[in-house]
Design an enzyme around this catalytic site. Structure first.
Site, mmCIF file in Angstrom:
data_model
loop_
_atom_site.group_PDB
_atom_site.id
_atom_site.type_symbol
_atom_site.label_atom_id
_atom_site.label_comp_id
_atom_site.label_asym_id
_atom_site.label_seq_id
_atom_site.Cartn_x
_atom_site.Cartn_y
_atom_site.Cartn_z
ATOM 1 C CE1 TYR A 131 -4.474 -2.188 4.709
ATOM 2 C CE2 TYR A 131 -3.628 -0.023 4.080
ATOM 3 C CZ TYR A 131 -4.060 -1.295 3.735
ATOM 4 O OH TYR A 131 -4.079 -1.666 2.415
ATOM 5 C CB THR A 134 -0.900 -0.004 1.261
ATOM 6 O OG1 THR A 134 -1.602 1.241 1.351
ATOM 7 C CG2 THR A 134 -0.083 -0.163 2.532
ATOM 8 C CG ASP A 135 -1.505 4.696 -0.891
ATOM 9 O OD1 ASP A 135 -2.017 3.668 -0.383
ATOM 10 O OD2 ASP A 135 -2.185 5.711 -1.145
#
Ligand SMILES: NC(=O)c1ccc[n+]([C@@H]2O[C@H](COP(=O)([O-])OP(=O)(O)OC[C@H]3O[C@@H](n4cnc5c(N)ncnc54)[C@H](OP(=O)(O)O)[C@@H]3O)[C@@H](O)[C@H]2O)c1
Length: 291
Positions: free
Chosen positions: A123, A99-100
């Site tokens: 996250y 993810t970014d």
């Protein structure tokens, strides 16, 4: 090639099944194999003896990760390590999706694969731990970081909705909407991402981290504006800030990913996010389910 997909029933996993269709794909849902269960993962991989494994399985609800860090770390970190160890034993290449949100957003310019990471939420920390555990267990790994996914199939971890469908649904209920304007990203169409991941596994590019998104950038507010323009819906849109939205998890103010490693390796970068959104919108109303 024989290819196993973990998380095959997810938003991206469903499009991966299609994109990789010319290969012998074994799609595994959460019910088929829980990636937290090391023996189940090893057995599933051993049974197929694949050339490649794509791990699209993840706990994706960013705010829920904030209040349930144990589950987030199980799925996003321990699970990633389990999949990588099984790949190492089976001599299979691994594509691990990340993810970014491993970045803090302070750079305020597109992030390179080599930029330092500093996640702002659980996250992001759990996904970054997953990147480390995957690479630690298996050298033959592509880490694919992506951003702001939407696609024809439901995002399972986010209650079956994606941002586009959420906006269109809300516009049916309200005449004005407030949308965050101080978080900038690149919305990415899962159909394009799945096609790019297929190109990557067929490319022979060196192992490592690959930022993989549509091109360009926008805020959530600008994304919403374009959604309503394409849909021909008139709704009053107001800009709001992440601070006033007050979500449980902090998000980076800027998380655009420069797709530098793909460019360096001569693999086409994906089209602009507006082009992708136009194709997604054109496909709405077809028989395919929309997130
Ligand atoms: N969605 C985004 O905006 C976004 C942005 C950046 C990166 N990503 C990354 O992109 C990847 C794909 O996400 P997505 O949008 O396709 O999300 P998704 O629709 O929520 O799909 C995730 C899939 O993983 C499965 N899963 C969850 N825990 C599992 C476990 N312990 N074992 C096996 N399967 C498990 C889920 O199954 P169940 O639903 O049955 O539990 C679901 O099918 C993820 O790595 C995510 O971190 C997503």
């Amino acid at each position: 090639m024989r290819i196993v997909i973990f998380g095959a029933e997810g938003q991206l996993g469903r499009d991966l099944q299609t994109a990789l269709g010319r290969h012998a794909v074994t799609p595994l849902s959460h019910a088929d194999a829980d990636i937290v269960d090391e023996a189940a993962v090893r057995d599933a991989v051993t049974r197929v003896a694949p050339d490649w494994v794509v791990n699209a399985a993840s706990m994706t609800h960013v705010d829920r990760c904030e209040s349930d860090a144990i589950s987030a770390f199980k799925a996003n970190a321990v699970g990633a390590g389990n999949v990588a160890r099984a790949c190492a034993s089976a001599h299979a290449g691994l594509v691990h999706v990340s993810t970014d949100y491993v970045f803090d957003g302070r750079k305020m310019a597109p992030y390179l694969e080599t930029d330092p990471t500093r996640p702002l939420n659980v996250y992001g920390v759990s996904k970054l731990a997953g990147e480390y555990l995957a690479c630690n267990a298996h050298d033959e790994t592509y880490i694919v970081r992506t951003s702001g996914l939407y696609g024809a199939h439901p995002c399972r971890g986010k209650g079956g909705k994606n941002f586009v469908e959420t906006m269109l649904h809300l516009a049916g209920e309200r005449s004005s909407l407030r949308v965050v304007d101080d978080e900038v990203l690149t919305p990415t169409f899962t159909e394009d991402l799945a096609a790019q991941l297929t190109r990557l596994v067929e490319s022979g590019a060196p192992w490592g981290i690959y930022h993989t998104t549509n091109a360009g950038e926008c805020s959530w507010y600008e994304f919403a504006t374009e959604i309503f323009r394409l849909a021909g819906i008139h709704v009053t849109l107001e800009k709001t800030t992440a601070a006033s939205w007050n979500a449980p998890a902090r998000r980076p103010a800027y998380s655009v990913l420069e797709n530098a490693a793909l460019v360096d390796n001569g693999i086409d970068v994906l089209p602009d996010w507006k082009d992708a959104l136009r194709r997604y919108m054109a496909g709405r109303g077809s028989s395919q389910p929309r997130g």
